[in-house]
Write an enzyme that holds these catalytic residues in place. Structure first.
Site, PDB file in Angstrom:
ATOM      1  N   TYR A 170      -1.875  -7.748  -4.382  1.00  0.00           N
ATOM      2  CA  TYR A 170      -1.798  -6.667  -3.679  1.00  0.00           C
ATOM      3  C   TYR A 170      -3.761  -5.794  -4.293  1.00  0.00           C
ATOM      4  O   TYR A 170      -4.177  -5.098  -3.661  1.00  0.00           O
ATOM      5  CB  TYR A 170      -0.832  -5.854  -4.886  1.00  0.00           C
ATOM      6  N   LYS A 225      -6.316  -4.924  -1.664  1.00  0.00           N
ATOM      7  CA  LYS A 225      -6.475  -3.223  -1.378  1.00  0.00           C
ATOM      8  C   LYS A 225      -7.939  -3.332  -1.859  1.00  0.00           C
ATOM      9  O   LYS A 225      -8.620  -2.509  -1.333  1.00  0.00           O
ATOM     10  CB  LYS A 225      -6.139  -2.327  -2.026  1.00  0.00           C
TER      11      LYS A 225
HETATM   12  P1  NAI Z   1       7.034   1.865   2.352  1.00  0.00           P
HETATM   13  O1  NAI Z   1       6.990   0.781   1.530  1.00  0.00           O
HETATM   14  O2  NAI Z   1       7.829   2.950   2.130  1.00  0.00           O
HETATM   15  O3  NAI Z   1       6.272   1.986   3.630  1.00  0.00           O
HETATM   16  C1  NAI Z   1       6.182   0.630   4.260  1.00  0.00           C
HETATM   17  C2  NAI Z   1       6.149   0.730   5.672  1.00  0.00           C
HETATM   18  O4  NAI Z   1       5.481  -0.250   6.419  1.00  0.00           O
HETATM   19  C3  NAI Z   1       7.633   0.608   5.491  1.00  0.00           C
HETATM   20  O5  NAI Z   1       8.570   1.602   6.653  1.00  0.00           O
HETATM   21  C4  NAI Z   1       7.382  -1.387   6.055  1.00  0.00           C
HETATM   22  O6  NAI Z   1       8.597  -1.418   7.248  1.00  0.00           O
HETATM   23  C5  NAI Z   1       6.689  -1.597   7.183  1.00  0.00           C
HETATM   24  N1  NAI Z   1       5.764  -2.291   7.208  1.00  0.00           N
HETATM   25  C6  NAI Z   1       5.589  -3.606   6.370  1.00  0.00           C
HETATM   26  N2  NAI Z   1       5.878  -4.410   6.493  1.00  0.00           N
HETATM   27  C7  NAI Z   1       4.877  -3.895   8.066  1.00  0.00           C
HETATM   28  C8  NAI Z   1       4.088  -5.089   9.092  1.00  0.00           C
HETATM   29  N3  NAI Z   1       4.427  -6.532   9.429  1.00  0.00           N
HETATM   30  N4  NAI Z   1       3.926  -4.239  10.178  1.00  0.00           N
HETATM   31  C9  NAI Z   1       4.591  -3.168  10.537  1.00  0.00           C
HETATM   32  N5  NAI Z   1       4.619  -2.710   9.734  1.00  0.00           N
HETATM   33  C10 NAI Z   1       5.473  -3.372   8.367  1.00  0.00           C
HETATM   34  O7  NAI Z   1       5.562   2.016   1.368  1.00  0.00           O
HETATM   35  P2  NAI Z   1       5.043   3.099   1.094  1.00  0.00           P
HETATM   36  O8  NAI Z   1       4.693   3.701  -0.587  1.00  0.00           O
HETATM   37  O9  NAI Z   1       5.096   3.706   2.006  1.00  0.00           O
HETATM   38  O10 NAI Z   1       2.817   3.084   1.030  1.00  0.00           O
HETATM   39  C11 NAI Z   1       2.056   2.739   2.399  1.00  0.00           C
HETATM   40  C12 NAI Z   1       1.144   2.575   2.217  1.00  0.00           C
HETATM   41  O11 NAI Z   1       0.478   2.892   1.257  1.00  0.00           O
HETATM   42  C13 NAI Z   1       0.718   1.275   1.995  1.00  0.00           C
HETATM   43  O12 NAI Z   1       0.019  -0.136   2.655  1.00  0.00           O
HETATM   44  C14 NAI Z   1       0.917   0.775   0.463  1.00  0.00           C
HETATM   45  O13 NAI Z   1       0.121  -0.316   0.060  1.00  0.00           O
HETATM   46  C15 NAI Z   1       0.044   2.440   0.385  1.00  0.00           C
HETATM   47  N6  NAI Z   1      -0.259   2.115  -0.814  1.00  0.00           N
HETATM   48  C16 NAI Z   1       1.151   3.337  -1.711  1.00  0.00           C
HETATM   49  C17 NAI Z   1       1.273   4.157  -2.802  1.00  0.00           C
HETATM   50  C18 NAI Z   1       2.082   4.534  -3.165  1.00  0.00           C
HETATM   51  O14 NAI Z   1       2.840   4.898  -4.892  1.00  0.00           O
HETATM   52  N7  NAI Z   1       3.601   4.472  -2.650  1.00  0.00           N
HETATM   53  C19 NAI Z   1       0.109   3.803  -3.667  1.00  0.00           C
HETATM   54  C20 NAI Z   1      -0.425   3.304  -3.359  1.00  0.00           C
HETATM   55  C21 NAI Z   1      -0.796   2.447  -1.512  1.00  0.00           C
END
Ligand code: NAI
Length: 251
Positions: A152, A156
């Site tokens: 990851y 990133k």
């Molecule tokens: P989450 O797990 O709540 O939501 C992620 C969404 O992406 C889900 O709805 C999932 O179905 C969708 N997804 C996964 N694989 C996919 C694919 N191949 N095609 C289309 N959609 C897909 O995650 P969250 O926390 O909302 O994260 C959103 C972004 O922010 C991600 O890129 C994550 O890496 C990044 N991020 C999140 C942090 C956190 O603390 N929650 C911190 C730093 C970055």
């Protein structure tokens, strides 16, 4: 504010979490919004709930080139253009290096890096002729290194290099490309991290809040606010940047 009236915004992985919060913010500011996610019914449910002037929910695995092509085509058909792309879709497959499988590595690279590449390549086909576009990529504080996240954090940090390269290539065509690197944001992703660490989600949030200079964890709205600024015309002299939105936690 109505900064996005007349604009079409696509957010990937927007059925829930940061993506849904970001889609909501753009809808609140007048955009027509496309919610892309793996599951069509979840994407549609979120899209319907935005209260946007017009919103669509579409199934799209961002790591699948044919699916990306179909989804971007459908967005342009249904909403008329594509002005802003937020590459937010993401997954974690955390493990210490000695236990990390090839699948754990490939899945994470494919969703974060290949997904952002495929979506951006498809979107620029519409942005370049329009001489207008904003691409925003989701990085993470984990780009700086995090135990159990070799895959990851590599992806990133890769997102940050990808962002700078796109900014150089697309700037002459009126397209700004930036990244946001969130710190700890309360979503299902961080709740899953708690489970992996054998903790209650509330306990992990409390520990992160205590260690954070602003003494709280983040919410999707914190990222959405930064996204709405970076993709706006007020930020048109900002490109190739990664903005850490983390309460100062990485310091
Ligand atoms: P989450 O797990 O709540 O939501 C992620 C969404 O992406 C889900 O709805 C999932 O179905 C969708 N997804 C996964 N694989 C996919 C694919 N191949 N095609 C289309 N959609 C897909 O995650 P969250 O926390 O909302 O994260 C959103 C972004 O922010 C991600 O890129 C994550 O890496 C990044 N991020 C999140 C942090 C956190 O603390 N929650 C911190 C730093 C970055």
């Amino acid at each position: 504010m109505n900064r996005y009236a007349g604009r079409v915004v696509v957010v990937t992985g927007a059925a829930r979490g940061i993506g849904a919060g970001t889609a909501q913010r753009f809808a609140d500011e007048g955009a027509r919004v496309a919610v892309l996610d793996l599951d069509e019914s979840a994407a549609s449910a979120t899209a319907q709930g935005l209260g946007a002037e017009k919103a669509v929910g579409l199934a799209c695995d961002v790591s699948d080139a044919a699916a990306v092509e179909r989804a971007v085509f459908a967005v342009v058909e249904e909403l008329g253009s594509i002005d802003v792309l937020v590459n937010n879709a993401g997954i974690t497959r955390d493990n210490l290096l000695f236990k990390m499988s090839e699948d754990d590595w490939d899945l994470v690279m494919n969703v974060h890096l290949k997904g952002a590449f495929l979506m951006s390549r498809e979107a620029q086909k519409h942005m370049v002729p329009a001489k207008y576009g904003k691409i925003l990529n989701l990085s993470s504080v984990s780009a700086l290194g995090n135990r159990g996240q070799a895959n990851y954090s590599a992806a990133k940090m890769g997102v940050q290099g990808f962002t700078r390269s796109l900014a150089l290539e697309l700037g002459p065509f009126g397209i700004n490309v930036n990244a946001i690197a969130p710190g700890f944001i309360v979503t299902e992703m961080t709740d899953a991290t708690a489970v992996r660490l054998k903790m209650e989600p509330e306990e992990l949030r409390r520990l992160n809040a205590e260690a954070n200079p602003v003494r709280r964890v983040g919410a999707p709205e914190d990222i959405a606010a930064a996204a709405a600024f970076l993709c706006s015309d007020e930020a048109s002299y900002i490109t190739g940047q990664t903005l850490y939105v983390d309460g100062g936690a990485k310091v």
